[in-house]
Structures are given as C-alpha cells and as structure tokens.
Design an enzyme around this catalytic site. Structure first.
Site, PDB file in Angstrom:
ATOM      1  N   LYS A   1      47.863 -21.111 -48.147  1.00 35.31           N
ATOM      2  CA  LYS A   1      48.086 -21.767 -46.852  1.00 35.31           C
ATOM      3  C   LYS A   1      47.764 -20.760 -45.733  1.00 35.31           C
ATOM      4  O   LYS A   1      48.658 -20.262 -45.045  1.00 35.31           O
ATOM      5  CB  LYS A   1      49.527 -22.277 -46.779  1.00 35.31           C
ATOM      6  CG  LYS A   1      49.708 -23.432 -45.795  1.00 35.31           C
ATOM      7  CD  LYS A   1      51.029 -24.142 -45.998  1.00 35.31           C
ATOM      8  CE  LYS A   1      51.353 -25.098 -44.873  1.00 35.31           C
ATOM      9  NZ  LYS A   1      50.506 -26.306 -44.838  1.00 35.31           N
TER      10      LYS A   1
ATOM     11  N   GLU B   1      41.706 -33.388 -50.974  1.00 37.06           N
ATOM     12  CA  GLU B   1      42.952 -33.752 -50.302  1.00 37.06           C
ATOM     13  C   GLU B   1      42.618 -34.130 -48.871  1.00 37.06           C
ATOM     14  O   GLU B   1      41.449 -34.167 -48.492  1.00 37.06           O
ATOM     15  CB  GLU B   1      43.934 -32.580 -50.344  1.00 37.06           C
ATOM     16  CG  GLU B   1      43.421 -31.327 -49.655  1.00 37.06           C
ATOM     17  CD  GLU B   1      44.356 -30.121 -49.814  1.00 37.06           C
ATOM     18  OE1 GLU B   1      45.579 -30.295 -49.862  1.00 37.06           O
ATOM     19  OE2 GLU B   1      43.832 -28.988 -49.875  1.00 37.06           O
TER      20      GLU B   1
ATOM     21  N   TYR C   1      50.990 -19.439 -43.194  1.00 45.14           N
ATOM     22  CA  TYR C   1      51.974 -20.160 -42.384  1.00 45.14           C
ATOM     23  C   TYR C   1      52.692 -21.227 -43.202  1.00 45.14           C
ATOM     24  O   TYR C   1      52.280 -21.552 -44.320  1.00 45.14           O
ATOM     25  CB  TYR C   1      51.291 -20.802 -41.168  1.00 45.14           C
ATOM     26  CG  TYR C   1      50.452 -22.012 -41.515  1.00 45.14           C
ATOM     27  CD1 TYR C   1      49.193 -21.863 -42.095  1.00 45.14           C
ATOM     28  CD2 TYR C   1      50.938 -23.307 -41.302  1.00 45.14           C
ATOM     29  CE1 TYR C   1      48.436 -22.967 -42.442  1.00 45.14           C
ATOM     30  CE2 TYR C   1      50.178 -24.416 -41.644  1.00 45.14           C
ATOM     31  CZ  TYR C   1      48.930 -24.243 -42.208  1.00 45.14           C
ATOM     32  OH  TYR C   1      48.185 -25.334 -42.567  1.00 45.14           O
TER      33      TYR C   1
ATOM     34  N   LEU D   1      46.011 -27.706 -51.580  1.00 43.30           N
ATOM     35  CA  LEU D   1      47.276 -27.070 -51.271  1.00 43.30           C
ATOM     36  C   LEU D   1      48.382 -27.763 -52.067  1.00 43.30           C
ATOM     37  O   LEU D   1      48.371 -28.981 -52.224  1.00 43.30           O
ATOM     38  CB  LEU D   1      47.566 -27.219 -49.770  1.00 43.30           C
ATOM     39  CG  LEU D   1      48.704 -26.351 -49.285  1.00 43.30           C
ATOM     40  CD1 LEU D   1      48.244 -24.922 -49.106  1.00 43.30           C
ATOM     41  CD2 LEU D   1      49.255 -26.890 -47.991  1.00 43.30           C
TER      42      LEU D   1
END
Lengths: 285, 285
Positions: free
Chosen positions: A147, A180, A33, A204
């Site tokens: 992702k 992250e 996505y 990411l």
C-alpha cells in the site's frame, strides 16, 4: 469540528500542516499508508490496518520509531480532538528527509503523519441502485499488494472514472483479467457463488475484504477465490466493490453494460447488512 | 555557498523548505520533475529539459502557471543566489493541494518547487575503470517514459545496487531484455556499433541520451537503436550509461561479469570527451 493533522508530533489544522520538501515521500513517493473509517468516534479494524501497515513498511524497508500501541494512541487522541464521530483517519509513513542522491538514507528518521477528515457518506441512491464503473487498463507496477504512495496510475484511472460520471475504475490486465478497483476490491456473484480474485500480489489485500471474507464464511455463502475477465464480470448476476469508505457497494453499470436488473442485488444487500452488523459489534455505542 | 530551495515563490535554505501535507505530490506522487546539471554557473540543455518537463506535465494533466521563460529565469536566479558553479538543479511540479478523495483537483494551483544542491563529481577511478552494476527486474508501471515522482521501484533497485557496492542497477523485463538503468540510459558497443534501446515508452527519453545521439551521428559512429538481453549486454565489447549527473560513464562489471578488459573502453572514452566538448560549446566560460 476541525479537520486535524499530526506530523511527527505536531498537531495543526489539516491545511496548515507542512512536511519537508526533501522528504523522500515527496521526492519519490517513498512511503506507505492506511485509511481507517471512524464510526461513533472509534476507528474500525485498527489492529488489521496496523498489521497491514507494518507489512507494507517492512516491504519497503521503513522502520517505525513508534510502537503499534503508541501509534494507535495518537490516532485515538487525534480523533477525540477532532470531535468527529464519523470520519476518515489517514495514516502515512515515509522514509524521511535527506539528500536526493542517497536512495537508502540509513540515518534518517521516518516522517510519520496522519489526519482526521470529514468523510462524505455514500449517497442513498448509490446504496439502493448501485454505482457506475468504467474499465481501465491496469498500468501499475509489479507490487500493488504494497500500500505505497506511488498512486499516480490509480489517480489517472480515477480521473477517467470521474470524466465518465462513474464512481470507480475497475482495473484489468492486458489479457482482460480483472485485478481490482482503483481504490477497491471487486467481486462478482455468479448464480449464488461470490467470486473475488485471490490475493496473489497483483491486488491489495483490503481490510474490508478481509472482514467480509470472514462474514461470508461464517454465514455459509458459496465463495470462491478465482480470476474473471471484464466480459465475465459484465455477465455476473451481481457485482460489488468493497473498501474502507464505501464498505460494501453494488455496481450496477460497467462501461455502459447494466449488471443484473440494474439495482443492488440481494446477496450484495445481505452482505452490506452483515458488514454493518459486524461494525456495530466492534464499535461501542 | 548555501543549498537553496524555491517553493511557490519562497526561497529558503534547502532543508528548511516545506510543502503542504495535503499536496497530492506527497499523498500520491502526483507530479513530474527534471534534474539539470550546472556547469560554470549555467544549467546545461535547459530548453531540452523544459521540452520534456512540458511533455511530462501534459501526460499527467498538470497545467503550469508560469511560462517556460519565467521558470528558466527563476532557475537562473536561484543558481546565481546559491553561488554554486557546479551543481544540480532539481525542478518539480505537483498537482497541488486539496482533499485526498478528489482525484482531479480542478481548482487547485500546482505546487512548483526547485532546489540547487551540491553535486559530488564522479570519482576519477570510476571515469578510468568504469563502474560496477547489478541487474534488477524492471518492476515499474507501464509508462516509465513519463518522468513522474512515482519512483519507489527505482529507489528499491538503487538500494540493491548500493548493497552490492554497485553504482547503478540495470533494469531488465521478465524476458531478460534490458530497459534502462534505475536512473540512466544503457548502451552496448558490439564491435564498433553503439546500440541502445529505442524510446518505445518503456524507457525515459534521457536528455544526455538526446545530446549524445546527436554527437554520435555528427561524428559518424555506427549507431543502432535496438533491443538486447542482459546476457548479450554482458558479452558486449563496451557498456556505458548516461544521465545528467554521470554524463557518459563506462560500465566495467555487470553482476560480477567483467565487460571488455574491465576498463573504460575507447569508444566510451571518445564519446565522453565529445560530450564534454559539447558542454563547453554551450556553456560560456
């Protein structure tokens, strides 16, 4: 202004949109996505998002039926139909529909879906004072640079944040090294140097991160891609996170430890202003 | 004999069944599932599957609306309606429908769904000669004991198996220690001792494993829960896998290495026969 969905060509109100039960996106989370921010009716950094969308699809062997150009046209049409000026565009593709015991579905057509929805603005007090965060163990799979829709660990981390009245969960590996945020990239400022983790496959590659890194370099800030622990992060002069929705947002509290003077620091403030200038350069007003 | 689906109370043909786009099962894989084998029109080990389903829901904070008894009644009704005597029942629950930026959906009703589908029997030649397998790195998240919908790493491993004409992918961690199969538990027989990995949180607690472990103990086999590497596995006298669909199935080849004499070994054969006897004891004929 309706929140609208588009699923394989059919447009409906967002909460009327349906997908097949036997979609391997629903059964396995077999999909990827993107989330884009719409400013003044225009999605920001569309090409960068589409670059990443195409990389993600390739990683999990999904071949899109539509070209990039066609997909962007559909996004733009849907945004126009929704009449939102400031909104979120969500874009998703899954491997498609077929028997559950067939892992590769060679003949299936992927399910492409998207929606345009209201995106609540970041509180003014969060902009000025920064946000609270909590540290959560990074329990994700080995390839978080893709992702994908396998977001259960992210959601469970977000729930821990929510329970602690925090805005975001900062993920750290078993050695205490920050990866992250559950839905953001994380940065520390030590003296005048901005530090963030390299895109080493364990995080990411954020689009806001990509845009901001260009801004940082163009404006001559000291910048280093490097690793830091949660303890080092707590001792930073400034900490901030970036993602599509929050843009550049100061962190003023990590697990109860106040960062700097507990307000949005000067470098974070400057980067936020420069980011908004960049948005205004790209978006036609 | 139609393959039927049941979604929040609505029964349809399997491929007509729809779920909401905004279901957090579709957006995040936020859900858990069970797969049960139907023998002679009756699902096997229903209570054990429901025990695990309830444990899985609790782990990811999903509260079912229906009781266990109500859920089992719906399963039985759907099996009866489908008229299948031998089939697969798939049962799934997700966190439900709501805005994507709300990780906990406190007010949402979970989406309960299930289907009854044809389950192809295991090839006779696989039963006699065992199956080919490949070793794939275990890239899953930290909690694979939860039977969640975040199955992308399992699917990608299954695709590697498929490409190599193998029946199953055997997963091993970075140190080469076997965890389990992409959709099965893995066992080695060294001399006359059956060895399988303990349920240490890094594997799923299989229902077939549970039933078989009782059989193993009741019948006085030598049995040990222990760790083994892929190299040790390749040197075992017999290797087999268990899951709901394959029951107890010999492995005759791992990455091109022949196991034992390349046929289903005597202990594996005996355990398969005892497992089928156990099925026949529970199922009314």
């Amino acid at each position: 202004m309706p929140e609208l969905a588009w699923v394989n060509g059919e447009i409906t109100d967002l909460y009327d949109a349906k997908v097949p039960f036997m979609d391997h996106g629903y059964l396995f989370g077999y999909g990827v996505y993107e989330a884009l921010k719409v400013y003044n009716g225009q999605p920001f950094s569309v090409e960068e998002h589409m670059d990443r969308f195409e990389r993600s699809m390739k990683e999990i062997r999904i071949k899109p039926e539509l070209s990039r150009k066609e997909t962007i046209e559909i996004i733009n049409d849907l945004v126009a139909k929704s009449e939102y000026q400031d909104a979120l565009v969500y874009l998703q593709i899954t491997r498609g529909v077929g028997p559950r015991n067939n892992p590769s579905l060679p003949k299936a057509k992927p399910t492409l879906s998207m929606f345009v929805a209201y995106l609540p603005p970041i509180d003014d007090s969060f902009r000025q004072n920064g946000v609270k965060t909590v540290i959560v163990k990074d329990d994700r799979w080995a390839h978080p640079h893709i992702k994908s829709l396998n977001l259960l660990p992210n959601i469970l981390a977000k729930q821990i944040a929510e329970e602690n009245d925090a805005f975001e969960a900062i993920l750290a590996d078993k050695d205490g090294i920050v990866t992250e945020g559950a839905s953001s990239n994380v940065y520390a400022v030590f003296k005048d140097t901005i530090v963030t983790r390299p895109t080493d496959g364990r995080i990411l590659s954020g689009i806001t991160r990509l845009v901001l890194c260009k801004i940082i370099q163009q404006n001559g800030f000291n910048y280093k891609e490097d690793y830091f622990t949660t303890e080092q992060l707590k001792e930073a002069d400034e900490v901030f996170i970036t993602n599509t929705g929050a843009e550049v947002l100061a962190v003023s509290d990590i697990d109860g430890t106040k960062i700097g003077n507990g307000l949005c620091g000067p470098i974070t403030k400057k980067l936020y202003d420069l980011f908004i200038q960049e948005v205004n350069r790209e978006i036609r007003r």
